[in-house]
Design a protein around this motif. Structure first.
Motif, PDB file in Angstrom:
ATOM      1  N   VAL A   1       0.854  -1.189   0.000  1.00 14.05           N
ATOM      2  CA  VAL A   1       0.000   0.000   0.000  1.00 14.05           C
ATOM      3  C   VAL A   1       0.890   1.239   0.000  1.00 14.05           C
ATOM      4  CG1 VAL A   1      -1.746   1.305   1.258  1.00 14.05           C
ATOM      5  CG2 VAL A   1      -1.854  -1.190   1.220  1.00 14.05           C
ATOM      6  N   VAL A   2       0.686   2.102  -0.997  1.00 16.55           N
ATOM      7  CA  VAL A   2       1.506   3.316  -1.084  1.00 16.55           C
ATOM      8  C   VAL A   2       0.700   4.580  -0.806  1.00 16.55           C
ATOM      9  CG1 VAL A   2       3.160   2.283  -2.691  1.00 16.55           C
ATOM     10  CG2 VAL A   2       1.168   3.492  -3.593  1.00 16.55           C
ATOM     11  N   GLU A   3      -0.627   4.490  -0.921  1.00 14.93           N
ATOM     12  CA  GLU A   3      -1.437   5.685  -0.664  1.00 14.93           C
ATOM     13  C   GLU A   3      -2.901   5.302  -0.450  1.00 14.93           C
ATOM     14  OE1 GLU A   3      -1.908  10.228  -2.400  1.00 14.93           O
ATOM     15  OE2 GLU A   3      -0.294   8.919  -3.082  1.00 14.93           O
ATOM     16  N   HIS A   4      -3.569   6.114   0.391  1.00 13.41           N
ATOM     17  CA  HIS A   4      -5.020   5.987   0.592  1.00 13.41           C
ATOM     18  C   HIS A   4      -5.676   7.145  -0.147  1.00 13.41           C
ATOM     19  CE1 HIS A   4      -4.076   3.074   3.719  1.00 13.41           C
ATOM     20  NE2 HIS A   4      -3.314   3.965   4.303  1.00 13.41           N
ATOM     21  N   VAL A   5      -6.757   6.844  -0.870  1.00 10.19           N
ATOM     22  CA  VAL A   5      -7.437   7.900  -1.628  1.00 10.19           C
ATOM     23  C   VAL A   5      -8.939   7.830  -1.392  1.00 10.19           C
ATOM     24  CG1 VAL A   5      -5.679   8.026  -3.439  1.00 10.19           C
ATOM     25  CG2 VAL A   5      -7.599   6.442  -3.706  1.00 10.19           C
ATOM     26  N   LYS A   6      -9.597   8.949  -1.637  1.00  8.53           N
ATOM     27  CA  LYS A   6     -11.057   9.035  -1.552  1.00  8.53           C
ATOM     28  C   LYS A   6     -11.589   9.344  -2.945  1.00  8.53           C
ATOM     29  CE  LYS A   6     -12.919  10.596   2.190  1.00  8.53           C
ATOM     30  NZ  LYS A   6     -13.452  11.426   3.297  1.00  8.53           N
ATOM     31  N   LEU A   7     -12.597   8.607  -3.392  1.00  7.44           N
ATOM     32  CA  LEU A   7     -13.159   8.809  -4.728  1.00  7.44           C
ATOM     33  C   LEU A   7     -14.274   9.843  -4.648  1.00  7.44           C
ATOM     34  CD1 LEU A   7     -12.344   5.427  -4.656  1.00  7.44           C
ATOM     35  CD2 LEU A   7     -12.674   5.993  -7.056  1.00  7.44           C
ATOM     36  N   SER A   8     -13.866  11.099  -4.633  1.00  3.93           N
ATOM     37  CA  SER A   8     -14.818  12.187  -4.404  1.00  3.93           C
ATOM     38  C   SER A   8     -14.613  13.358  -5.350  1.00  3.93           C
ATOM     39  CB  SER A   8     -14.694  12.681  -2.955  1.00  3.93           C
ATOM     40  OG  SER A   8     -13.356  13.102  -2.689  1.00  3.93           O
ATOM     41  N   ASP A   9     -13.813  13.177  -6.407  1.00  5.26           N
ATOM     42  CA  ASP A   9     -13.621  14.243  -7.389  1.00  5.26           C
ATOM     43  C   ASP A   9     -14.855  14.353  -8.286  1.00  5.26           C
ATOM     44  OD1 ASP A   9     -11.117  14.426  -6.317  1.00  5.26           O
ATOM     45  OD2 ASP A   9     -10.069  13.554  -8.047  1.00  5.26           O
ATOM     46  N   TYR A  10     -15.145  15.579  -8.702  1.00  2.00           N
ATOM     47  CA  TYR A  10     -16.323  15.818  -9.547  1.00  2.00           C
ATOM     48  C   TYR A  10     -16.086  15.321 -10.959  1.00  2.00           C
ATOM     49  CZ  TYR A  10     -20.026  18.270 -12.067  1.00  2.00           C
ATOM     50  OH  TYR A  10     -21.106  18.573 -12.859  1.00  2.00           O
ATOM     51  N   ARG A  11     -17.087  14.648 -11.502  1.00  2.00           N
ATOM     52  CA  ARG A  11     -17.063  14.210 -12.892  1.00  2.00           C
ATOM     53  C   ARG A  11     -18.378  14.646 -13.547  1.00  2.00           C
ATOM     54  NH1 ARG A  11     -12.698  14.103 -11.760  1.00  2.00           N
ATOM     55  NH2 ARG A  11     -11.114  12.454 -11.866  1.00  2.00           N
ATOM     56  N   ALA A  12     -18.282  15.578 -14.489  1.00  2.00           N
ATOM     57  CA  ALA A  12     -19.474  16.163 -15.111  1.00  2.00           C
ATOM     58  C   ALA A  12     -20.352  15.099 -15.760  1.00  2.00           C
ATOM     59  CB  ALA A  12     -19.059  17.208 -16.142  1.00  2.00           C
ATOM     60  N   LEU A  13     -19.711  14.115 -16.388  1.00  2.00           N
ATOM     61  CA  LEU A  13     -20.467  13.062 -17.070  1.00  2.00           C
ATOM     62  C   LEU A  13     -21.281  12.235 -16.074  1.00  2.00           C
ATOM     63  CD1 LEU A  13     -20.751  12.291 -20.033  1.00  2.00           C
ATOM     64  CD2 LEU A  13     -18.953  10.588 -19.713  1.00  2.00           C
ATOM     65  N   ALA A  14     -20.704  11.987 -14.905  1.00  2.00           N
ATOM     66  CA  ALA A  14     -21.419  11.236 -13.872  1.00  2.00           C
ATOM     67  C   ALA A  14     -22.606  12.028 -13.342  1.00  2.00           C
ATOM     68  CB  ALA A  14     -20.471  10.879 -12.731  1.00  2.00           C
ATOM     69  N   SER A  15     -22.451  13.335 -13.268  1.00  2.00           N
ATOM     70  CA  SER A  15     -23.554  14.191 -12.842  1.00  2.00           C
ATOM     71  C   SER A  15     -24.657  14.204 -13.889  1.00  2.00           C
ATOM     72  CB  SER A  15     -23.046  15.613 -12.603  1.00  2.00           C
ATOM     73  OG  SER A  15     -24.113  16.483 -12.297  1.00  2.00           O
ATOM     74  N   GLU A  16     -24.266  14.369 -15.149  1.00  2.00           N
ATOM     75  CA  GLU A  16     -25.232  14.419 -16.247  1.00  2.00           C
ATOM     76  C   GLU A  16     -26.049  13.135 -16.353  1.00  2.00           C
ATOM     77  OE1 GLU A  16     -24.893  14.084 -21.035  1.00  2.00           O
ATOM     78  OE2 GLU A  16     -23.456  15.410 -20.060  1.00  2.00           O
ATOM     79  N   ARG A  17     -25.393  11.992 -16.070  1.00  2.00           N
ATOM     80  CA  ARG A  17     -26.055  10.695 -16.213  1.00  2.00           C
ATOM     81  C   ARG A  17     -26.687  10.195 -14.922  1.00  2.00           C
ATOM     82  NH1 ARG A  17     -21.539   7.968 -20.330  1.00  2.00           N
ATOM     83  NH2 ARG A  17     -21.901   9.474 -21.988  1.00  2.00           N
ATOM     84  N   ASN A  18     -26.801  11.067 -13.934  1.00  2.00           N
ATOM     85  CA  ASN A  18     -27.477  10.710 -12.674  1.00  2.00           C
ATOM     86  C   ASN A  18     -26.876   9.462 -12.035  1.00  2.00           C
ATOM     87  OD1 ASN A  18     -29.332  12.816 -12.869  1.00  2.00           O
ATOM     88  ND2 ASN A  18     -30.750  11.602 -14.092  1.00  2.00           N
ATOM     89  N   ILE A  19     -25.553   9.351 -12.053  1.00  2.00           N
ATOM     90  CA  ILE A  19     -24.940   8.141 -11.496  1.00  2.00           C
ATOM     91  C   ILE A  19     -25.093   8.124  -9.972  1.00  2.00           C
ATOM     92  CG2 ILE A  19     -22.866   6.713 -11.372  1.00  2.00           C
ATOM     93  CD1 ILE A  19     -23.986   7.028 -14.220  1.00  2.00           C
ATOM     94  N   HIS A  20     -24.459   9.075  -9.278  1.00  2.00           N
ATOM     95  CA  HIS A  20     -24.575   9.126  -7.809  1.00  2.00           C
ATOM     96  C   HIS A  20     -23.819  10.350  -7.309  1.00  2.00           C
ATOM     97  CE1 HIS A  20     -25.626   7.577  -3.954  1.00  2.00           C
ATOM     98  NE2 HIS A  20     -24.407   7.257  -3.583  1.00  2.00           N
ATOM     99  N   ARG A  21     -24.200  10.826  -6.134  1.00  2.00           N
ATOM    100  CA  ARG A  21     -23.512  11.931  -5.447  1.00  2.00           C
ATOM    101  C   ARG A  21     -23.313  13.148  -6.360  1.00  2.00           C
ATOM    102  NH1 ARG A  21     -20.011  11.605  -1.195  1.00  2.00           N
ATOM    103  NH2 ARG A  21     -18.352  12.400  -2.534  1.00  2.00           N
ATOM    104  N   GLU A  22     -24.265  13.360  -7.265  1.00  2.00           N
ATOM    105  CA  GLU A  22     -24.238  14.492  -8.195  1.00  2.00           C
ATOM    106  C   GLU A  22     -22.904  14.596  -8.937  1.00  2.00           C
ATOM    107  OE1 GLU A  22     -25.766  18.100  -6.526  1.00  2.00           O
ATOM    108  OE2 GLU A  22     -27.434  17.070  -5.565  1.00  2.00           O
ATOM    109  N   GLY A  23     -22.290  13.428  -9.150  1.00  2.00           N
ATOM    110  CA  GLY A  23     -21.074  13.376  -9.959  1.00  2.00           C
ATOM    111  C   GLY A  23     -19.779  13.349  -9.182  1.00  2.00           C
ATOM    112  N   TYR A  24     -19.847  13.444  -7.873  1.00  2.00           N
ATOM    113  CA  TYR A  24     -18.615  13.478  -7.065  1.00  2.00           C
ATOM    114  C   TYR A  24     -18.181  12.048  -6.709  1.00  2.00           C
ATOM    115  CZ  TYR A  24     -19.046  18.520  -6.716  1.00  2.00           C
ATOM    116  OH  TYR A  24     -19.107  19.862  -7.017  1.00  2.00           O
TER     117      TYR A  24
END
Length: 320
Positions: free
Chosen positions: A263-286
């Motif tokens: 393990v070299v790093e811990h990350v959180k998948l919380s960056d905004y993605r416009a396409l994910a927001s547009e397609r109603n994926i989850h968390r308004e794209g974050y």
């Protein structure tokens, strides 16, 4: 989140008729809307009025969202995509060769198709019908993908995930067919594979995903969705760009970046993605994460990203 209404993308000859009738029995006819085209008696009056007469899809969708718990139709995902969160999108897929042959038999019996089976296979309008229907949504974001060949299992998994009690029905089959599956010549198989490469990729992926989702639900672990996003060819092996989320939790997923088992790093998948927001994926794209490999990563090292709660590998790469 409220799962309903569900948007069932009914791909022809994938056991969709059995599923939609069973869903109508469960949800009730008043809460079940159909869109099978302007000329279909099954198409709901509100959809006929707003979608086909007034040409105002927004009002059709408004009626669906207000009154329905289940929408079904031979429609492609983009038609109603803006109105449904990804978790509410459901479909069934089938072995492509079986789907193609069944569709040919159906078209010949009911729509007067006079060409040969080989002619049918070669027509682009009948090729890759399953992947065409789902075009525009990330495959792993789809709320539920059932497998026609594992229909009973699929219904059980669907009910477990959505908290429903839809029954197993078996209707709209070709009764003239002697056995449960079609057989093919080598030439037919080769042609079907050539014309339906995207459907084969979709089906193979759906089988793997089905097993994963089944395992996670049985273990009462979060049902994690994930995938890769585009990066430039020159950046391959030098960085990652991924998305991941769980529809049942508001918190961003966390993951470990592992290089050669460490393990070299811990990350959180919380960056905004416009396409994910547009397609109603989850968390308004974050739900995204970009990560440029540091200089300490050496060529040939194996990179993995492992989601913390489930320990699922959501990304793999080799440093170049």
């Amino acid at each position: 989140m409220n799962n309903f209404p569900l948007f069932f993308i009914h791909i022809p000859k994938t056991a969709g008729s059995s599923f939609r009738v069973a869903a109508e029995q469960y949800f009730g006819s008043e809460a079940t809307y159909f869109d099978y085209g302007n000329g279909s008696k099954e198409t709901h009056p509100d959809i006929l009025k707003f979608e086909y007469e007034s040409k105002d899809r927004y009002l059709a969708a408004k009626s669906i969202k207000k009154n329905a718990k289940f929408l079904s139709g031979h429609v492609i995902y983009p038609k109603y995509a803006p109105f449904f969160p990804a978790k509410s999108v459901v479909t069934f897929v089938r072995d492509p060769a079986q789907q193609v042959r069944s569709h040919y038999e159906h078209f010949s019996r009911l729509h007067g198709y006079n060409g040969s089976f080989e002619d049918f296979i070669k027509e682009n309008r009948f090729a890759n019908m399953q992947s065409k229907a789902l075009n525009g949504i990330w495959t792993d974001a789809i709320g539920f993908i059932g497998i026609t060949e594992r229909y009973n299992e699929s219904i059980a998994l669907f009910n477990k995930y959505y908290g429903t009690d839809i029954k197993v029905l078996d209707i709209n089959k070709n009764t003239a067919k002697a056995s449960g599956t079609y057989t093919f010549t080598e030439r037919e198989t080769s042609l079907i594979k050539k014309m339906n490469a995207k459907d084969y990729a979709l089906y193979d992926y759906a089988l793997i995903r089905f097993e994963l989702h089944k395992e996670l639900l049985e273990k009462e672990l979060p049902l994690v969705r994930f995938g890769q996003m585009n990066i430039l060819p020159k950046d391959k092996g030098k960085q990652l760009n991924i998305w991941a989320c769980c529809y049942e939790q508001e918190e961003a997923l966390e993951a470990d970046i592992i290089v050669d088992g460490q393990v070299v790093e811990h990350v959180k998948l919380s960056d905004y993605r416009a396409l994910a927001s547009e397609r109603n994926i989850h968390r308004e794209g974050y739900i995204g994460k970009s990560y440029k490999y540091p200089d300490t990563f050496r060529e040939g090292q194996a990179v993995k990203v492992v989601e913390k709660q489930t320990q699922i590998v959501i990304f793999e790469d080799v440093v170049s």
